[in-house]
Design an enzyme around this catalytic site. Structure first.
Site, short mmCIF file in Angstrom:
data_model
loop_
_atom_site.label_atom_id
_atom_site.label_comp_id
_atom_site.label_asym_id
_atom_site.label_seq_id
_atom_site.Cartn_x
_atom_site.Cartn_y
_atom_site.Cartn_z
N SER A 17 -23.65 -57.92 -24.65
CA SER A 17 -24.44 -56.73 -25.81
C SER A 17 -23.22 -55.84 -26.36
O SER A 17 -22.25 -55.55 -25.65
CB SER A 17 -25.23 -55.75 -24.92
N LYS A 68 -38.45 -56.55 -24.41
CA LYS A 68 -38.85 -55.76 -25.29
C LYS A 68 -40.37 -55.51 -25.48
O LYS A 68 -40.89 -54.44 -25.62
CB LYS A 68 -38.63 -56.26 -26.67
N ASN A 90 -37.20 -51.53 -28.99
CA ASN A 90 -36.00 -51.81 -28.72
C ASN A 90 -35.15 -50.38 -28.39
O ASN A 90 -34.22 -50.36 -28.12
CB ASN A 90 -35.23 -52.48 -29.61
N ASP A 105 -35.54 -52.73 -35.22
CA ASP A 105 -34.81 -53.96 -35.81
C ASP A 105 -35.36 -54.27 -37.12
O ASP A 105 -34.40 -54.61 -38.11
CB ASP A 105 -35.54 -55.23 -34.80
N ALA A 130 -41.16 -67.32 -36.12
CA ALA A 130 -42.52 -66.60 -35.84
C ALA A 130 -42.65 -65.84 -34.54
O ALA A 130 -43.78 -65.64 -33.79
CB ALA A 130 -43.89 -67.47 -36.11
N GLY A 131 -41.20 -65.64 -34.02
CA GLY A 131 -41.19 -65.05 -32.68
C GLY A 131 -41.41 -63.42 -32.89
O GLY A 131 -41.71 -62.89 -33.92
N ALA A 133 -38.87 -61.57 -33.47
CA ALA A 133 -38.00 -60.85 -34.45
C ALA A 133 -38.82 -60.99 -35.87
O ALA A 133 -38.88 -59.93 -36.62
CB ALA A 133 -36.59 -61.50 -34.53
N GLY A 247 -26.34 -61.77 -39.04
CA GLY A 247 -27.00 -60.50 -38.67
C GLY A 247 -26.19 -59.51 -38.05
O GLY A 247 -26.82 -58.90 -37.40
P1 NDP Z 1 -38.28 -65.66 -29.85
O1 NDP Z 1 -37.94 -66.43 -28.75
O2 NDP Z 1 -39.44 -64.82 -29.60
O3 NDP Z 1 -38.66 -66.65 -31.06
C1 NDP Z 1 -37.82 -67.87 -31.12
C2 NDP Z 1 -38.37 -68.40 -32.62
O4 NDP Z 1 -37.14 -69.67 -32.75
C3 NDP Z 1 -39.64 -69.20 -32.79
O5 NDP Z 1 -40.12 -69.35 -33.63
C4 NDP Z 1 -39.25 -70.76 -32.32
O6 NDP Z 1 -40.11 -71.56 -32.95
C5 NDP Z 1 -37.88 -70.58 -33.17
N1 NDP Z 1 -36.87 -71.93 -32.73
C6 NDP Z 1 -35.94 -72.11 -31.66
N2 NDP Z 1 -35.42 -73.01 -31.58
C7 NDP Z 1 -35.63 -73.73 -32.87
C8 NDP Z 1 -35.28 -74.83 -33.11
N3 NDP Z 1 -34.41 -75.53 -32.89
N4 NDP Z 1 -35.82 -75.29 -34.53
C9 NDP Z 1 -36.83 -74.64 -35.22
N5 NDP Z 1 -37.28 -73.44 -34.60
C10 NDP Z 1 -36.69 -72.84 -33.59
O7 NDP Z 1 -36.90 -65.01 -30.43
P2 NDP Z 1 -37.06 -63.85 -31.36
O8 NDP Z 1 -37.66 -63.81 -32.29
O9 NDP Z 1 -36.70 -62.40 -30.39
O10 NDP Z 1 -35.43 -63.91 -31.75
C11 NDP Z 1 -35.06 -64.77 -32.70
C12 NDP Z 1 -33.57 -64.84 -33.34
O11 NDP Z 1 -33.16 -63.30 -33.93
C13 NDP Z 1 -32.53 -64.59 -32.11
O12 NDP Z 1 -31.65 -65.57 -32.69
C14 NDP Z 1 -32.17 -63.30 -31.94
O13 NDP Z 1 -30.75 -63.31 -31.20
C15 NDP Z 1 -32.25 -62.86 -33.31
N6 NDP Z 1 -32.38 -61.53 -33.46
C16 NDP Z 1 -31.35 -60.87 -34.06
C17 NDP Z 1 -31.18 -59.19 -34.01
C18 NDP Z 1 -30.00 -58.67 -34.72
O14 NDP Z 1 -30.00 -57.29 -34.60
N7 NDP Z 1 -29.07 -59.19 -35.46
C19 NDP Z 1 -32.25 -58.65 -33.68
C20 NDP Z 1 -33.33 -59.27 -33.13
C21 NDP Z 1 -33.39 -60.75 -33.02
P3 NDP Z 1 -41.40 -72.31 -31.89
O15 NDP Z 1 -42.31 -71.24 -32.04
O16 NDP Z 1 -41.78 -73.41 -32.84
O17 NDP Z 1 -40.86 -72.45 -30.52
#
Ligand code: NDP
Length: 285
Positions: A17, A68, A90, A105, A130-131, A133, A247
């Site tokens: 971090s 979170k 967060n 965020d 769609a996670g 973030a 980001g």
């Molecule tokens: P989650 O684990 O909640 O969601 C992950 C997402 O990524 C899902 O939609 C998943 O799809 C998709 N995914 C993962 N691998 C692949 C792949 N190989 N191909 C296609 N889709 C993929 O993670 P978060 O939403 O918490 O975070 C997402 C990103 O955002 C991370 O990289 C994180 O570091 C970044 N982030 C950056 C921040 C910043 O301040 N810059 C703040 C918060 C997040 P599926 O549903 O199909 O599995």
């Protein structure tokens, strides 16, 4: 002599971090005396660790992966509207002996898009992923004036669920939102900006997007960041996108909003983005 205010970022793992350096740089802008440490909590000890931190006089906590949603639960009677929408927290602090929570965020992303003069107000946006973030930035992007947002996810059903859940509490946004998978239906406005909210760049994997989804006029923003351009940024470059960013500015932007909530002062972002960028390039922690 007064005791410095005490802050920390809690996660597992948390060694990577950048939050301590960012908050120390912000504090220096205002001459605020604080300590900011990294707390690595074992998954079963998250709630106890948070409570202990505040019992020992801590002022504020940032929360990162994978806690979170559990932070949201801990603050669930004192959530900001943004946190309620995001379903994740967060930023935590104590007021009237109660734990309060917010999600910064989305504000961090919007602040960074404005800093970079990327399209938001009146723009058609595409969010990939769609996670947590993606869910956290939806409200702030709409509040910043996005005309239309298509949320596309590898697992299409997850994108549909995200939008359906949002519309339960925000039915007036119906015409502005669409959801789907990476394949098939492409019945959405050509995006002015494509935001990668998947963690695909973390794995170094290019997203399997049909070319029709991508317009060379679209700007591209990856929530991931690193010393080198991310896989998604390379993909955008190859698709002809002219304005591309990672980001890091979002990270500094979300920290800036946490800082404002804790200290009532808004720090300058630009010099801190430059500082952390330089540290990333030289691998200095
Ligand atoms: P989650 O684990 O909640 O969601 C992950 C997402 O990524 C899902 O939609 C998943 O799809 C998709 N995914 C993962 N691998 C692949 C792949 N190989 N191909 C296609 N889709 C993929 O993670 P978060 O939403 O918490 O975070 C997402 C990103 O955002 C991370 O990289 C994180 O570091 C970044 N982030 C950056 C921040 C910043 O301040 N810059 C703040 C918060 C997040 P599926 O549903 O199909 O599995």
């Amino acid at each position: 002599m007064t005791t410095p205010l005490s802050f920390a970022v809690i996660g597992h793992p948390v060694a990577h971090s950048r939050s301590p350096e960012i908050h120390e740089a912000f504090a220096a802008q205002f001459g605020i005396d604080l300590t900011y440490e990294r707390l690595d909590a074992e998954p079963e000890a998250f709630e106890i660790s948070v409570q202990r931190f505040f019992d020992q006089g801590g002022t504020g906590l940032n929360v990162t992966v994978p806690f979170k949603e559990r932070a949201w639960q801990m603050a669930n009677t004192h959530l900001s509207p943004r946190a309620r929408d995001a379903g994740a927290v967060n930023t935590l602090w104590i007021a009237n002996e109660q734990i309060h929570g917010c999600n910064t965020d989305g504000v961090g992303l919007v602040t960074d898009l404005k800093r970079l003069s990327m399209p938001v107000n009146g723009a058609n946006l595409m969010i990939l992923g769609a996670g947590g973030a993606a869910r956290g930035v939806l409200g702030p992007l709409l509040a910043a004036g996005a005309a239309h947002i298509a949320v596309l996810n590898r697992t299409a059903q997850r994108a549909r669920d995200l939008i359906e859940n949002w519309l339960l509490t925000h039915p007036n946004d119906k015409l502005k939102l669409q959801s789907g998978g990476f394949e098939g239906d492409t019945d959405w406005p050509a995006p002015d900006l494509v935001i990668n909210a998947t963690s695909s760049s973390l794995q170094g994997e290019a997203l399997a997007l049909p070319a029709a989804l991508w317009s060379s006029n679209a700007s591209a923003y990856d929530m991931m960041y690193g010393a080198q351009p991310t896989t998604f940024m390379q993909q955008a470059h190859e698709a002809g996108s002219r304005q591309i960013a990672d980001g890091l500015g979002m990270l500094v932007g979300q920290a800036s909003e946490s800082f404002r909530l804790w200290h009532g002062k808004t720090p300058a972002i630009e010099p801190v983005v430059s500082q952390i960028r330089a540290q990333l390039r030289t691998h200095v922690r």
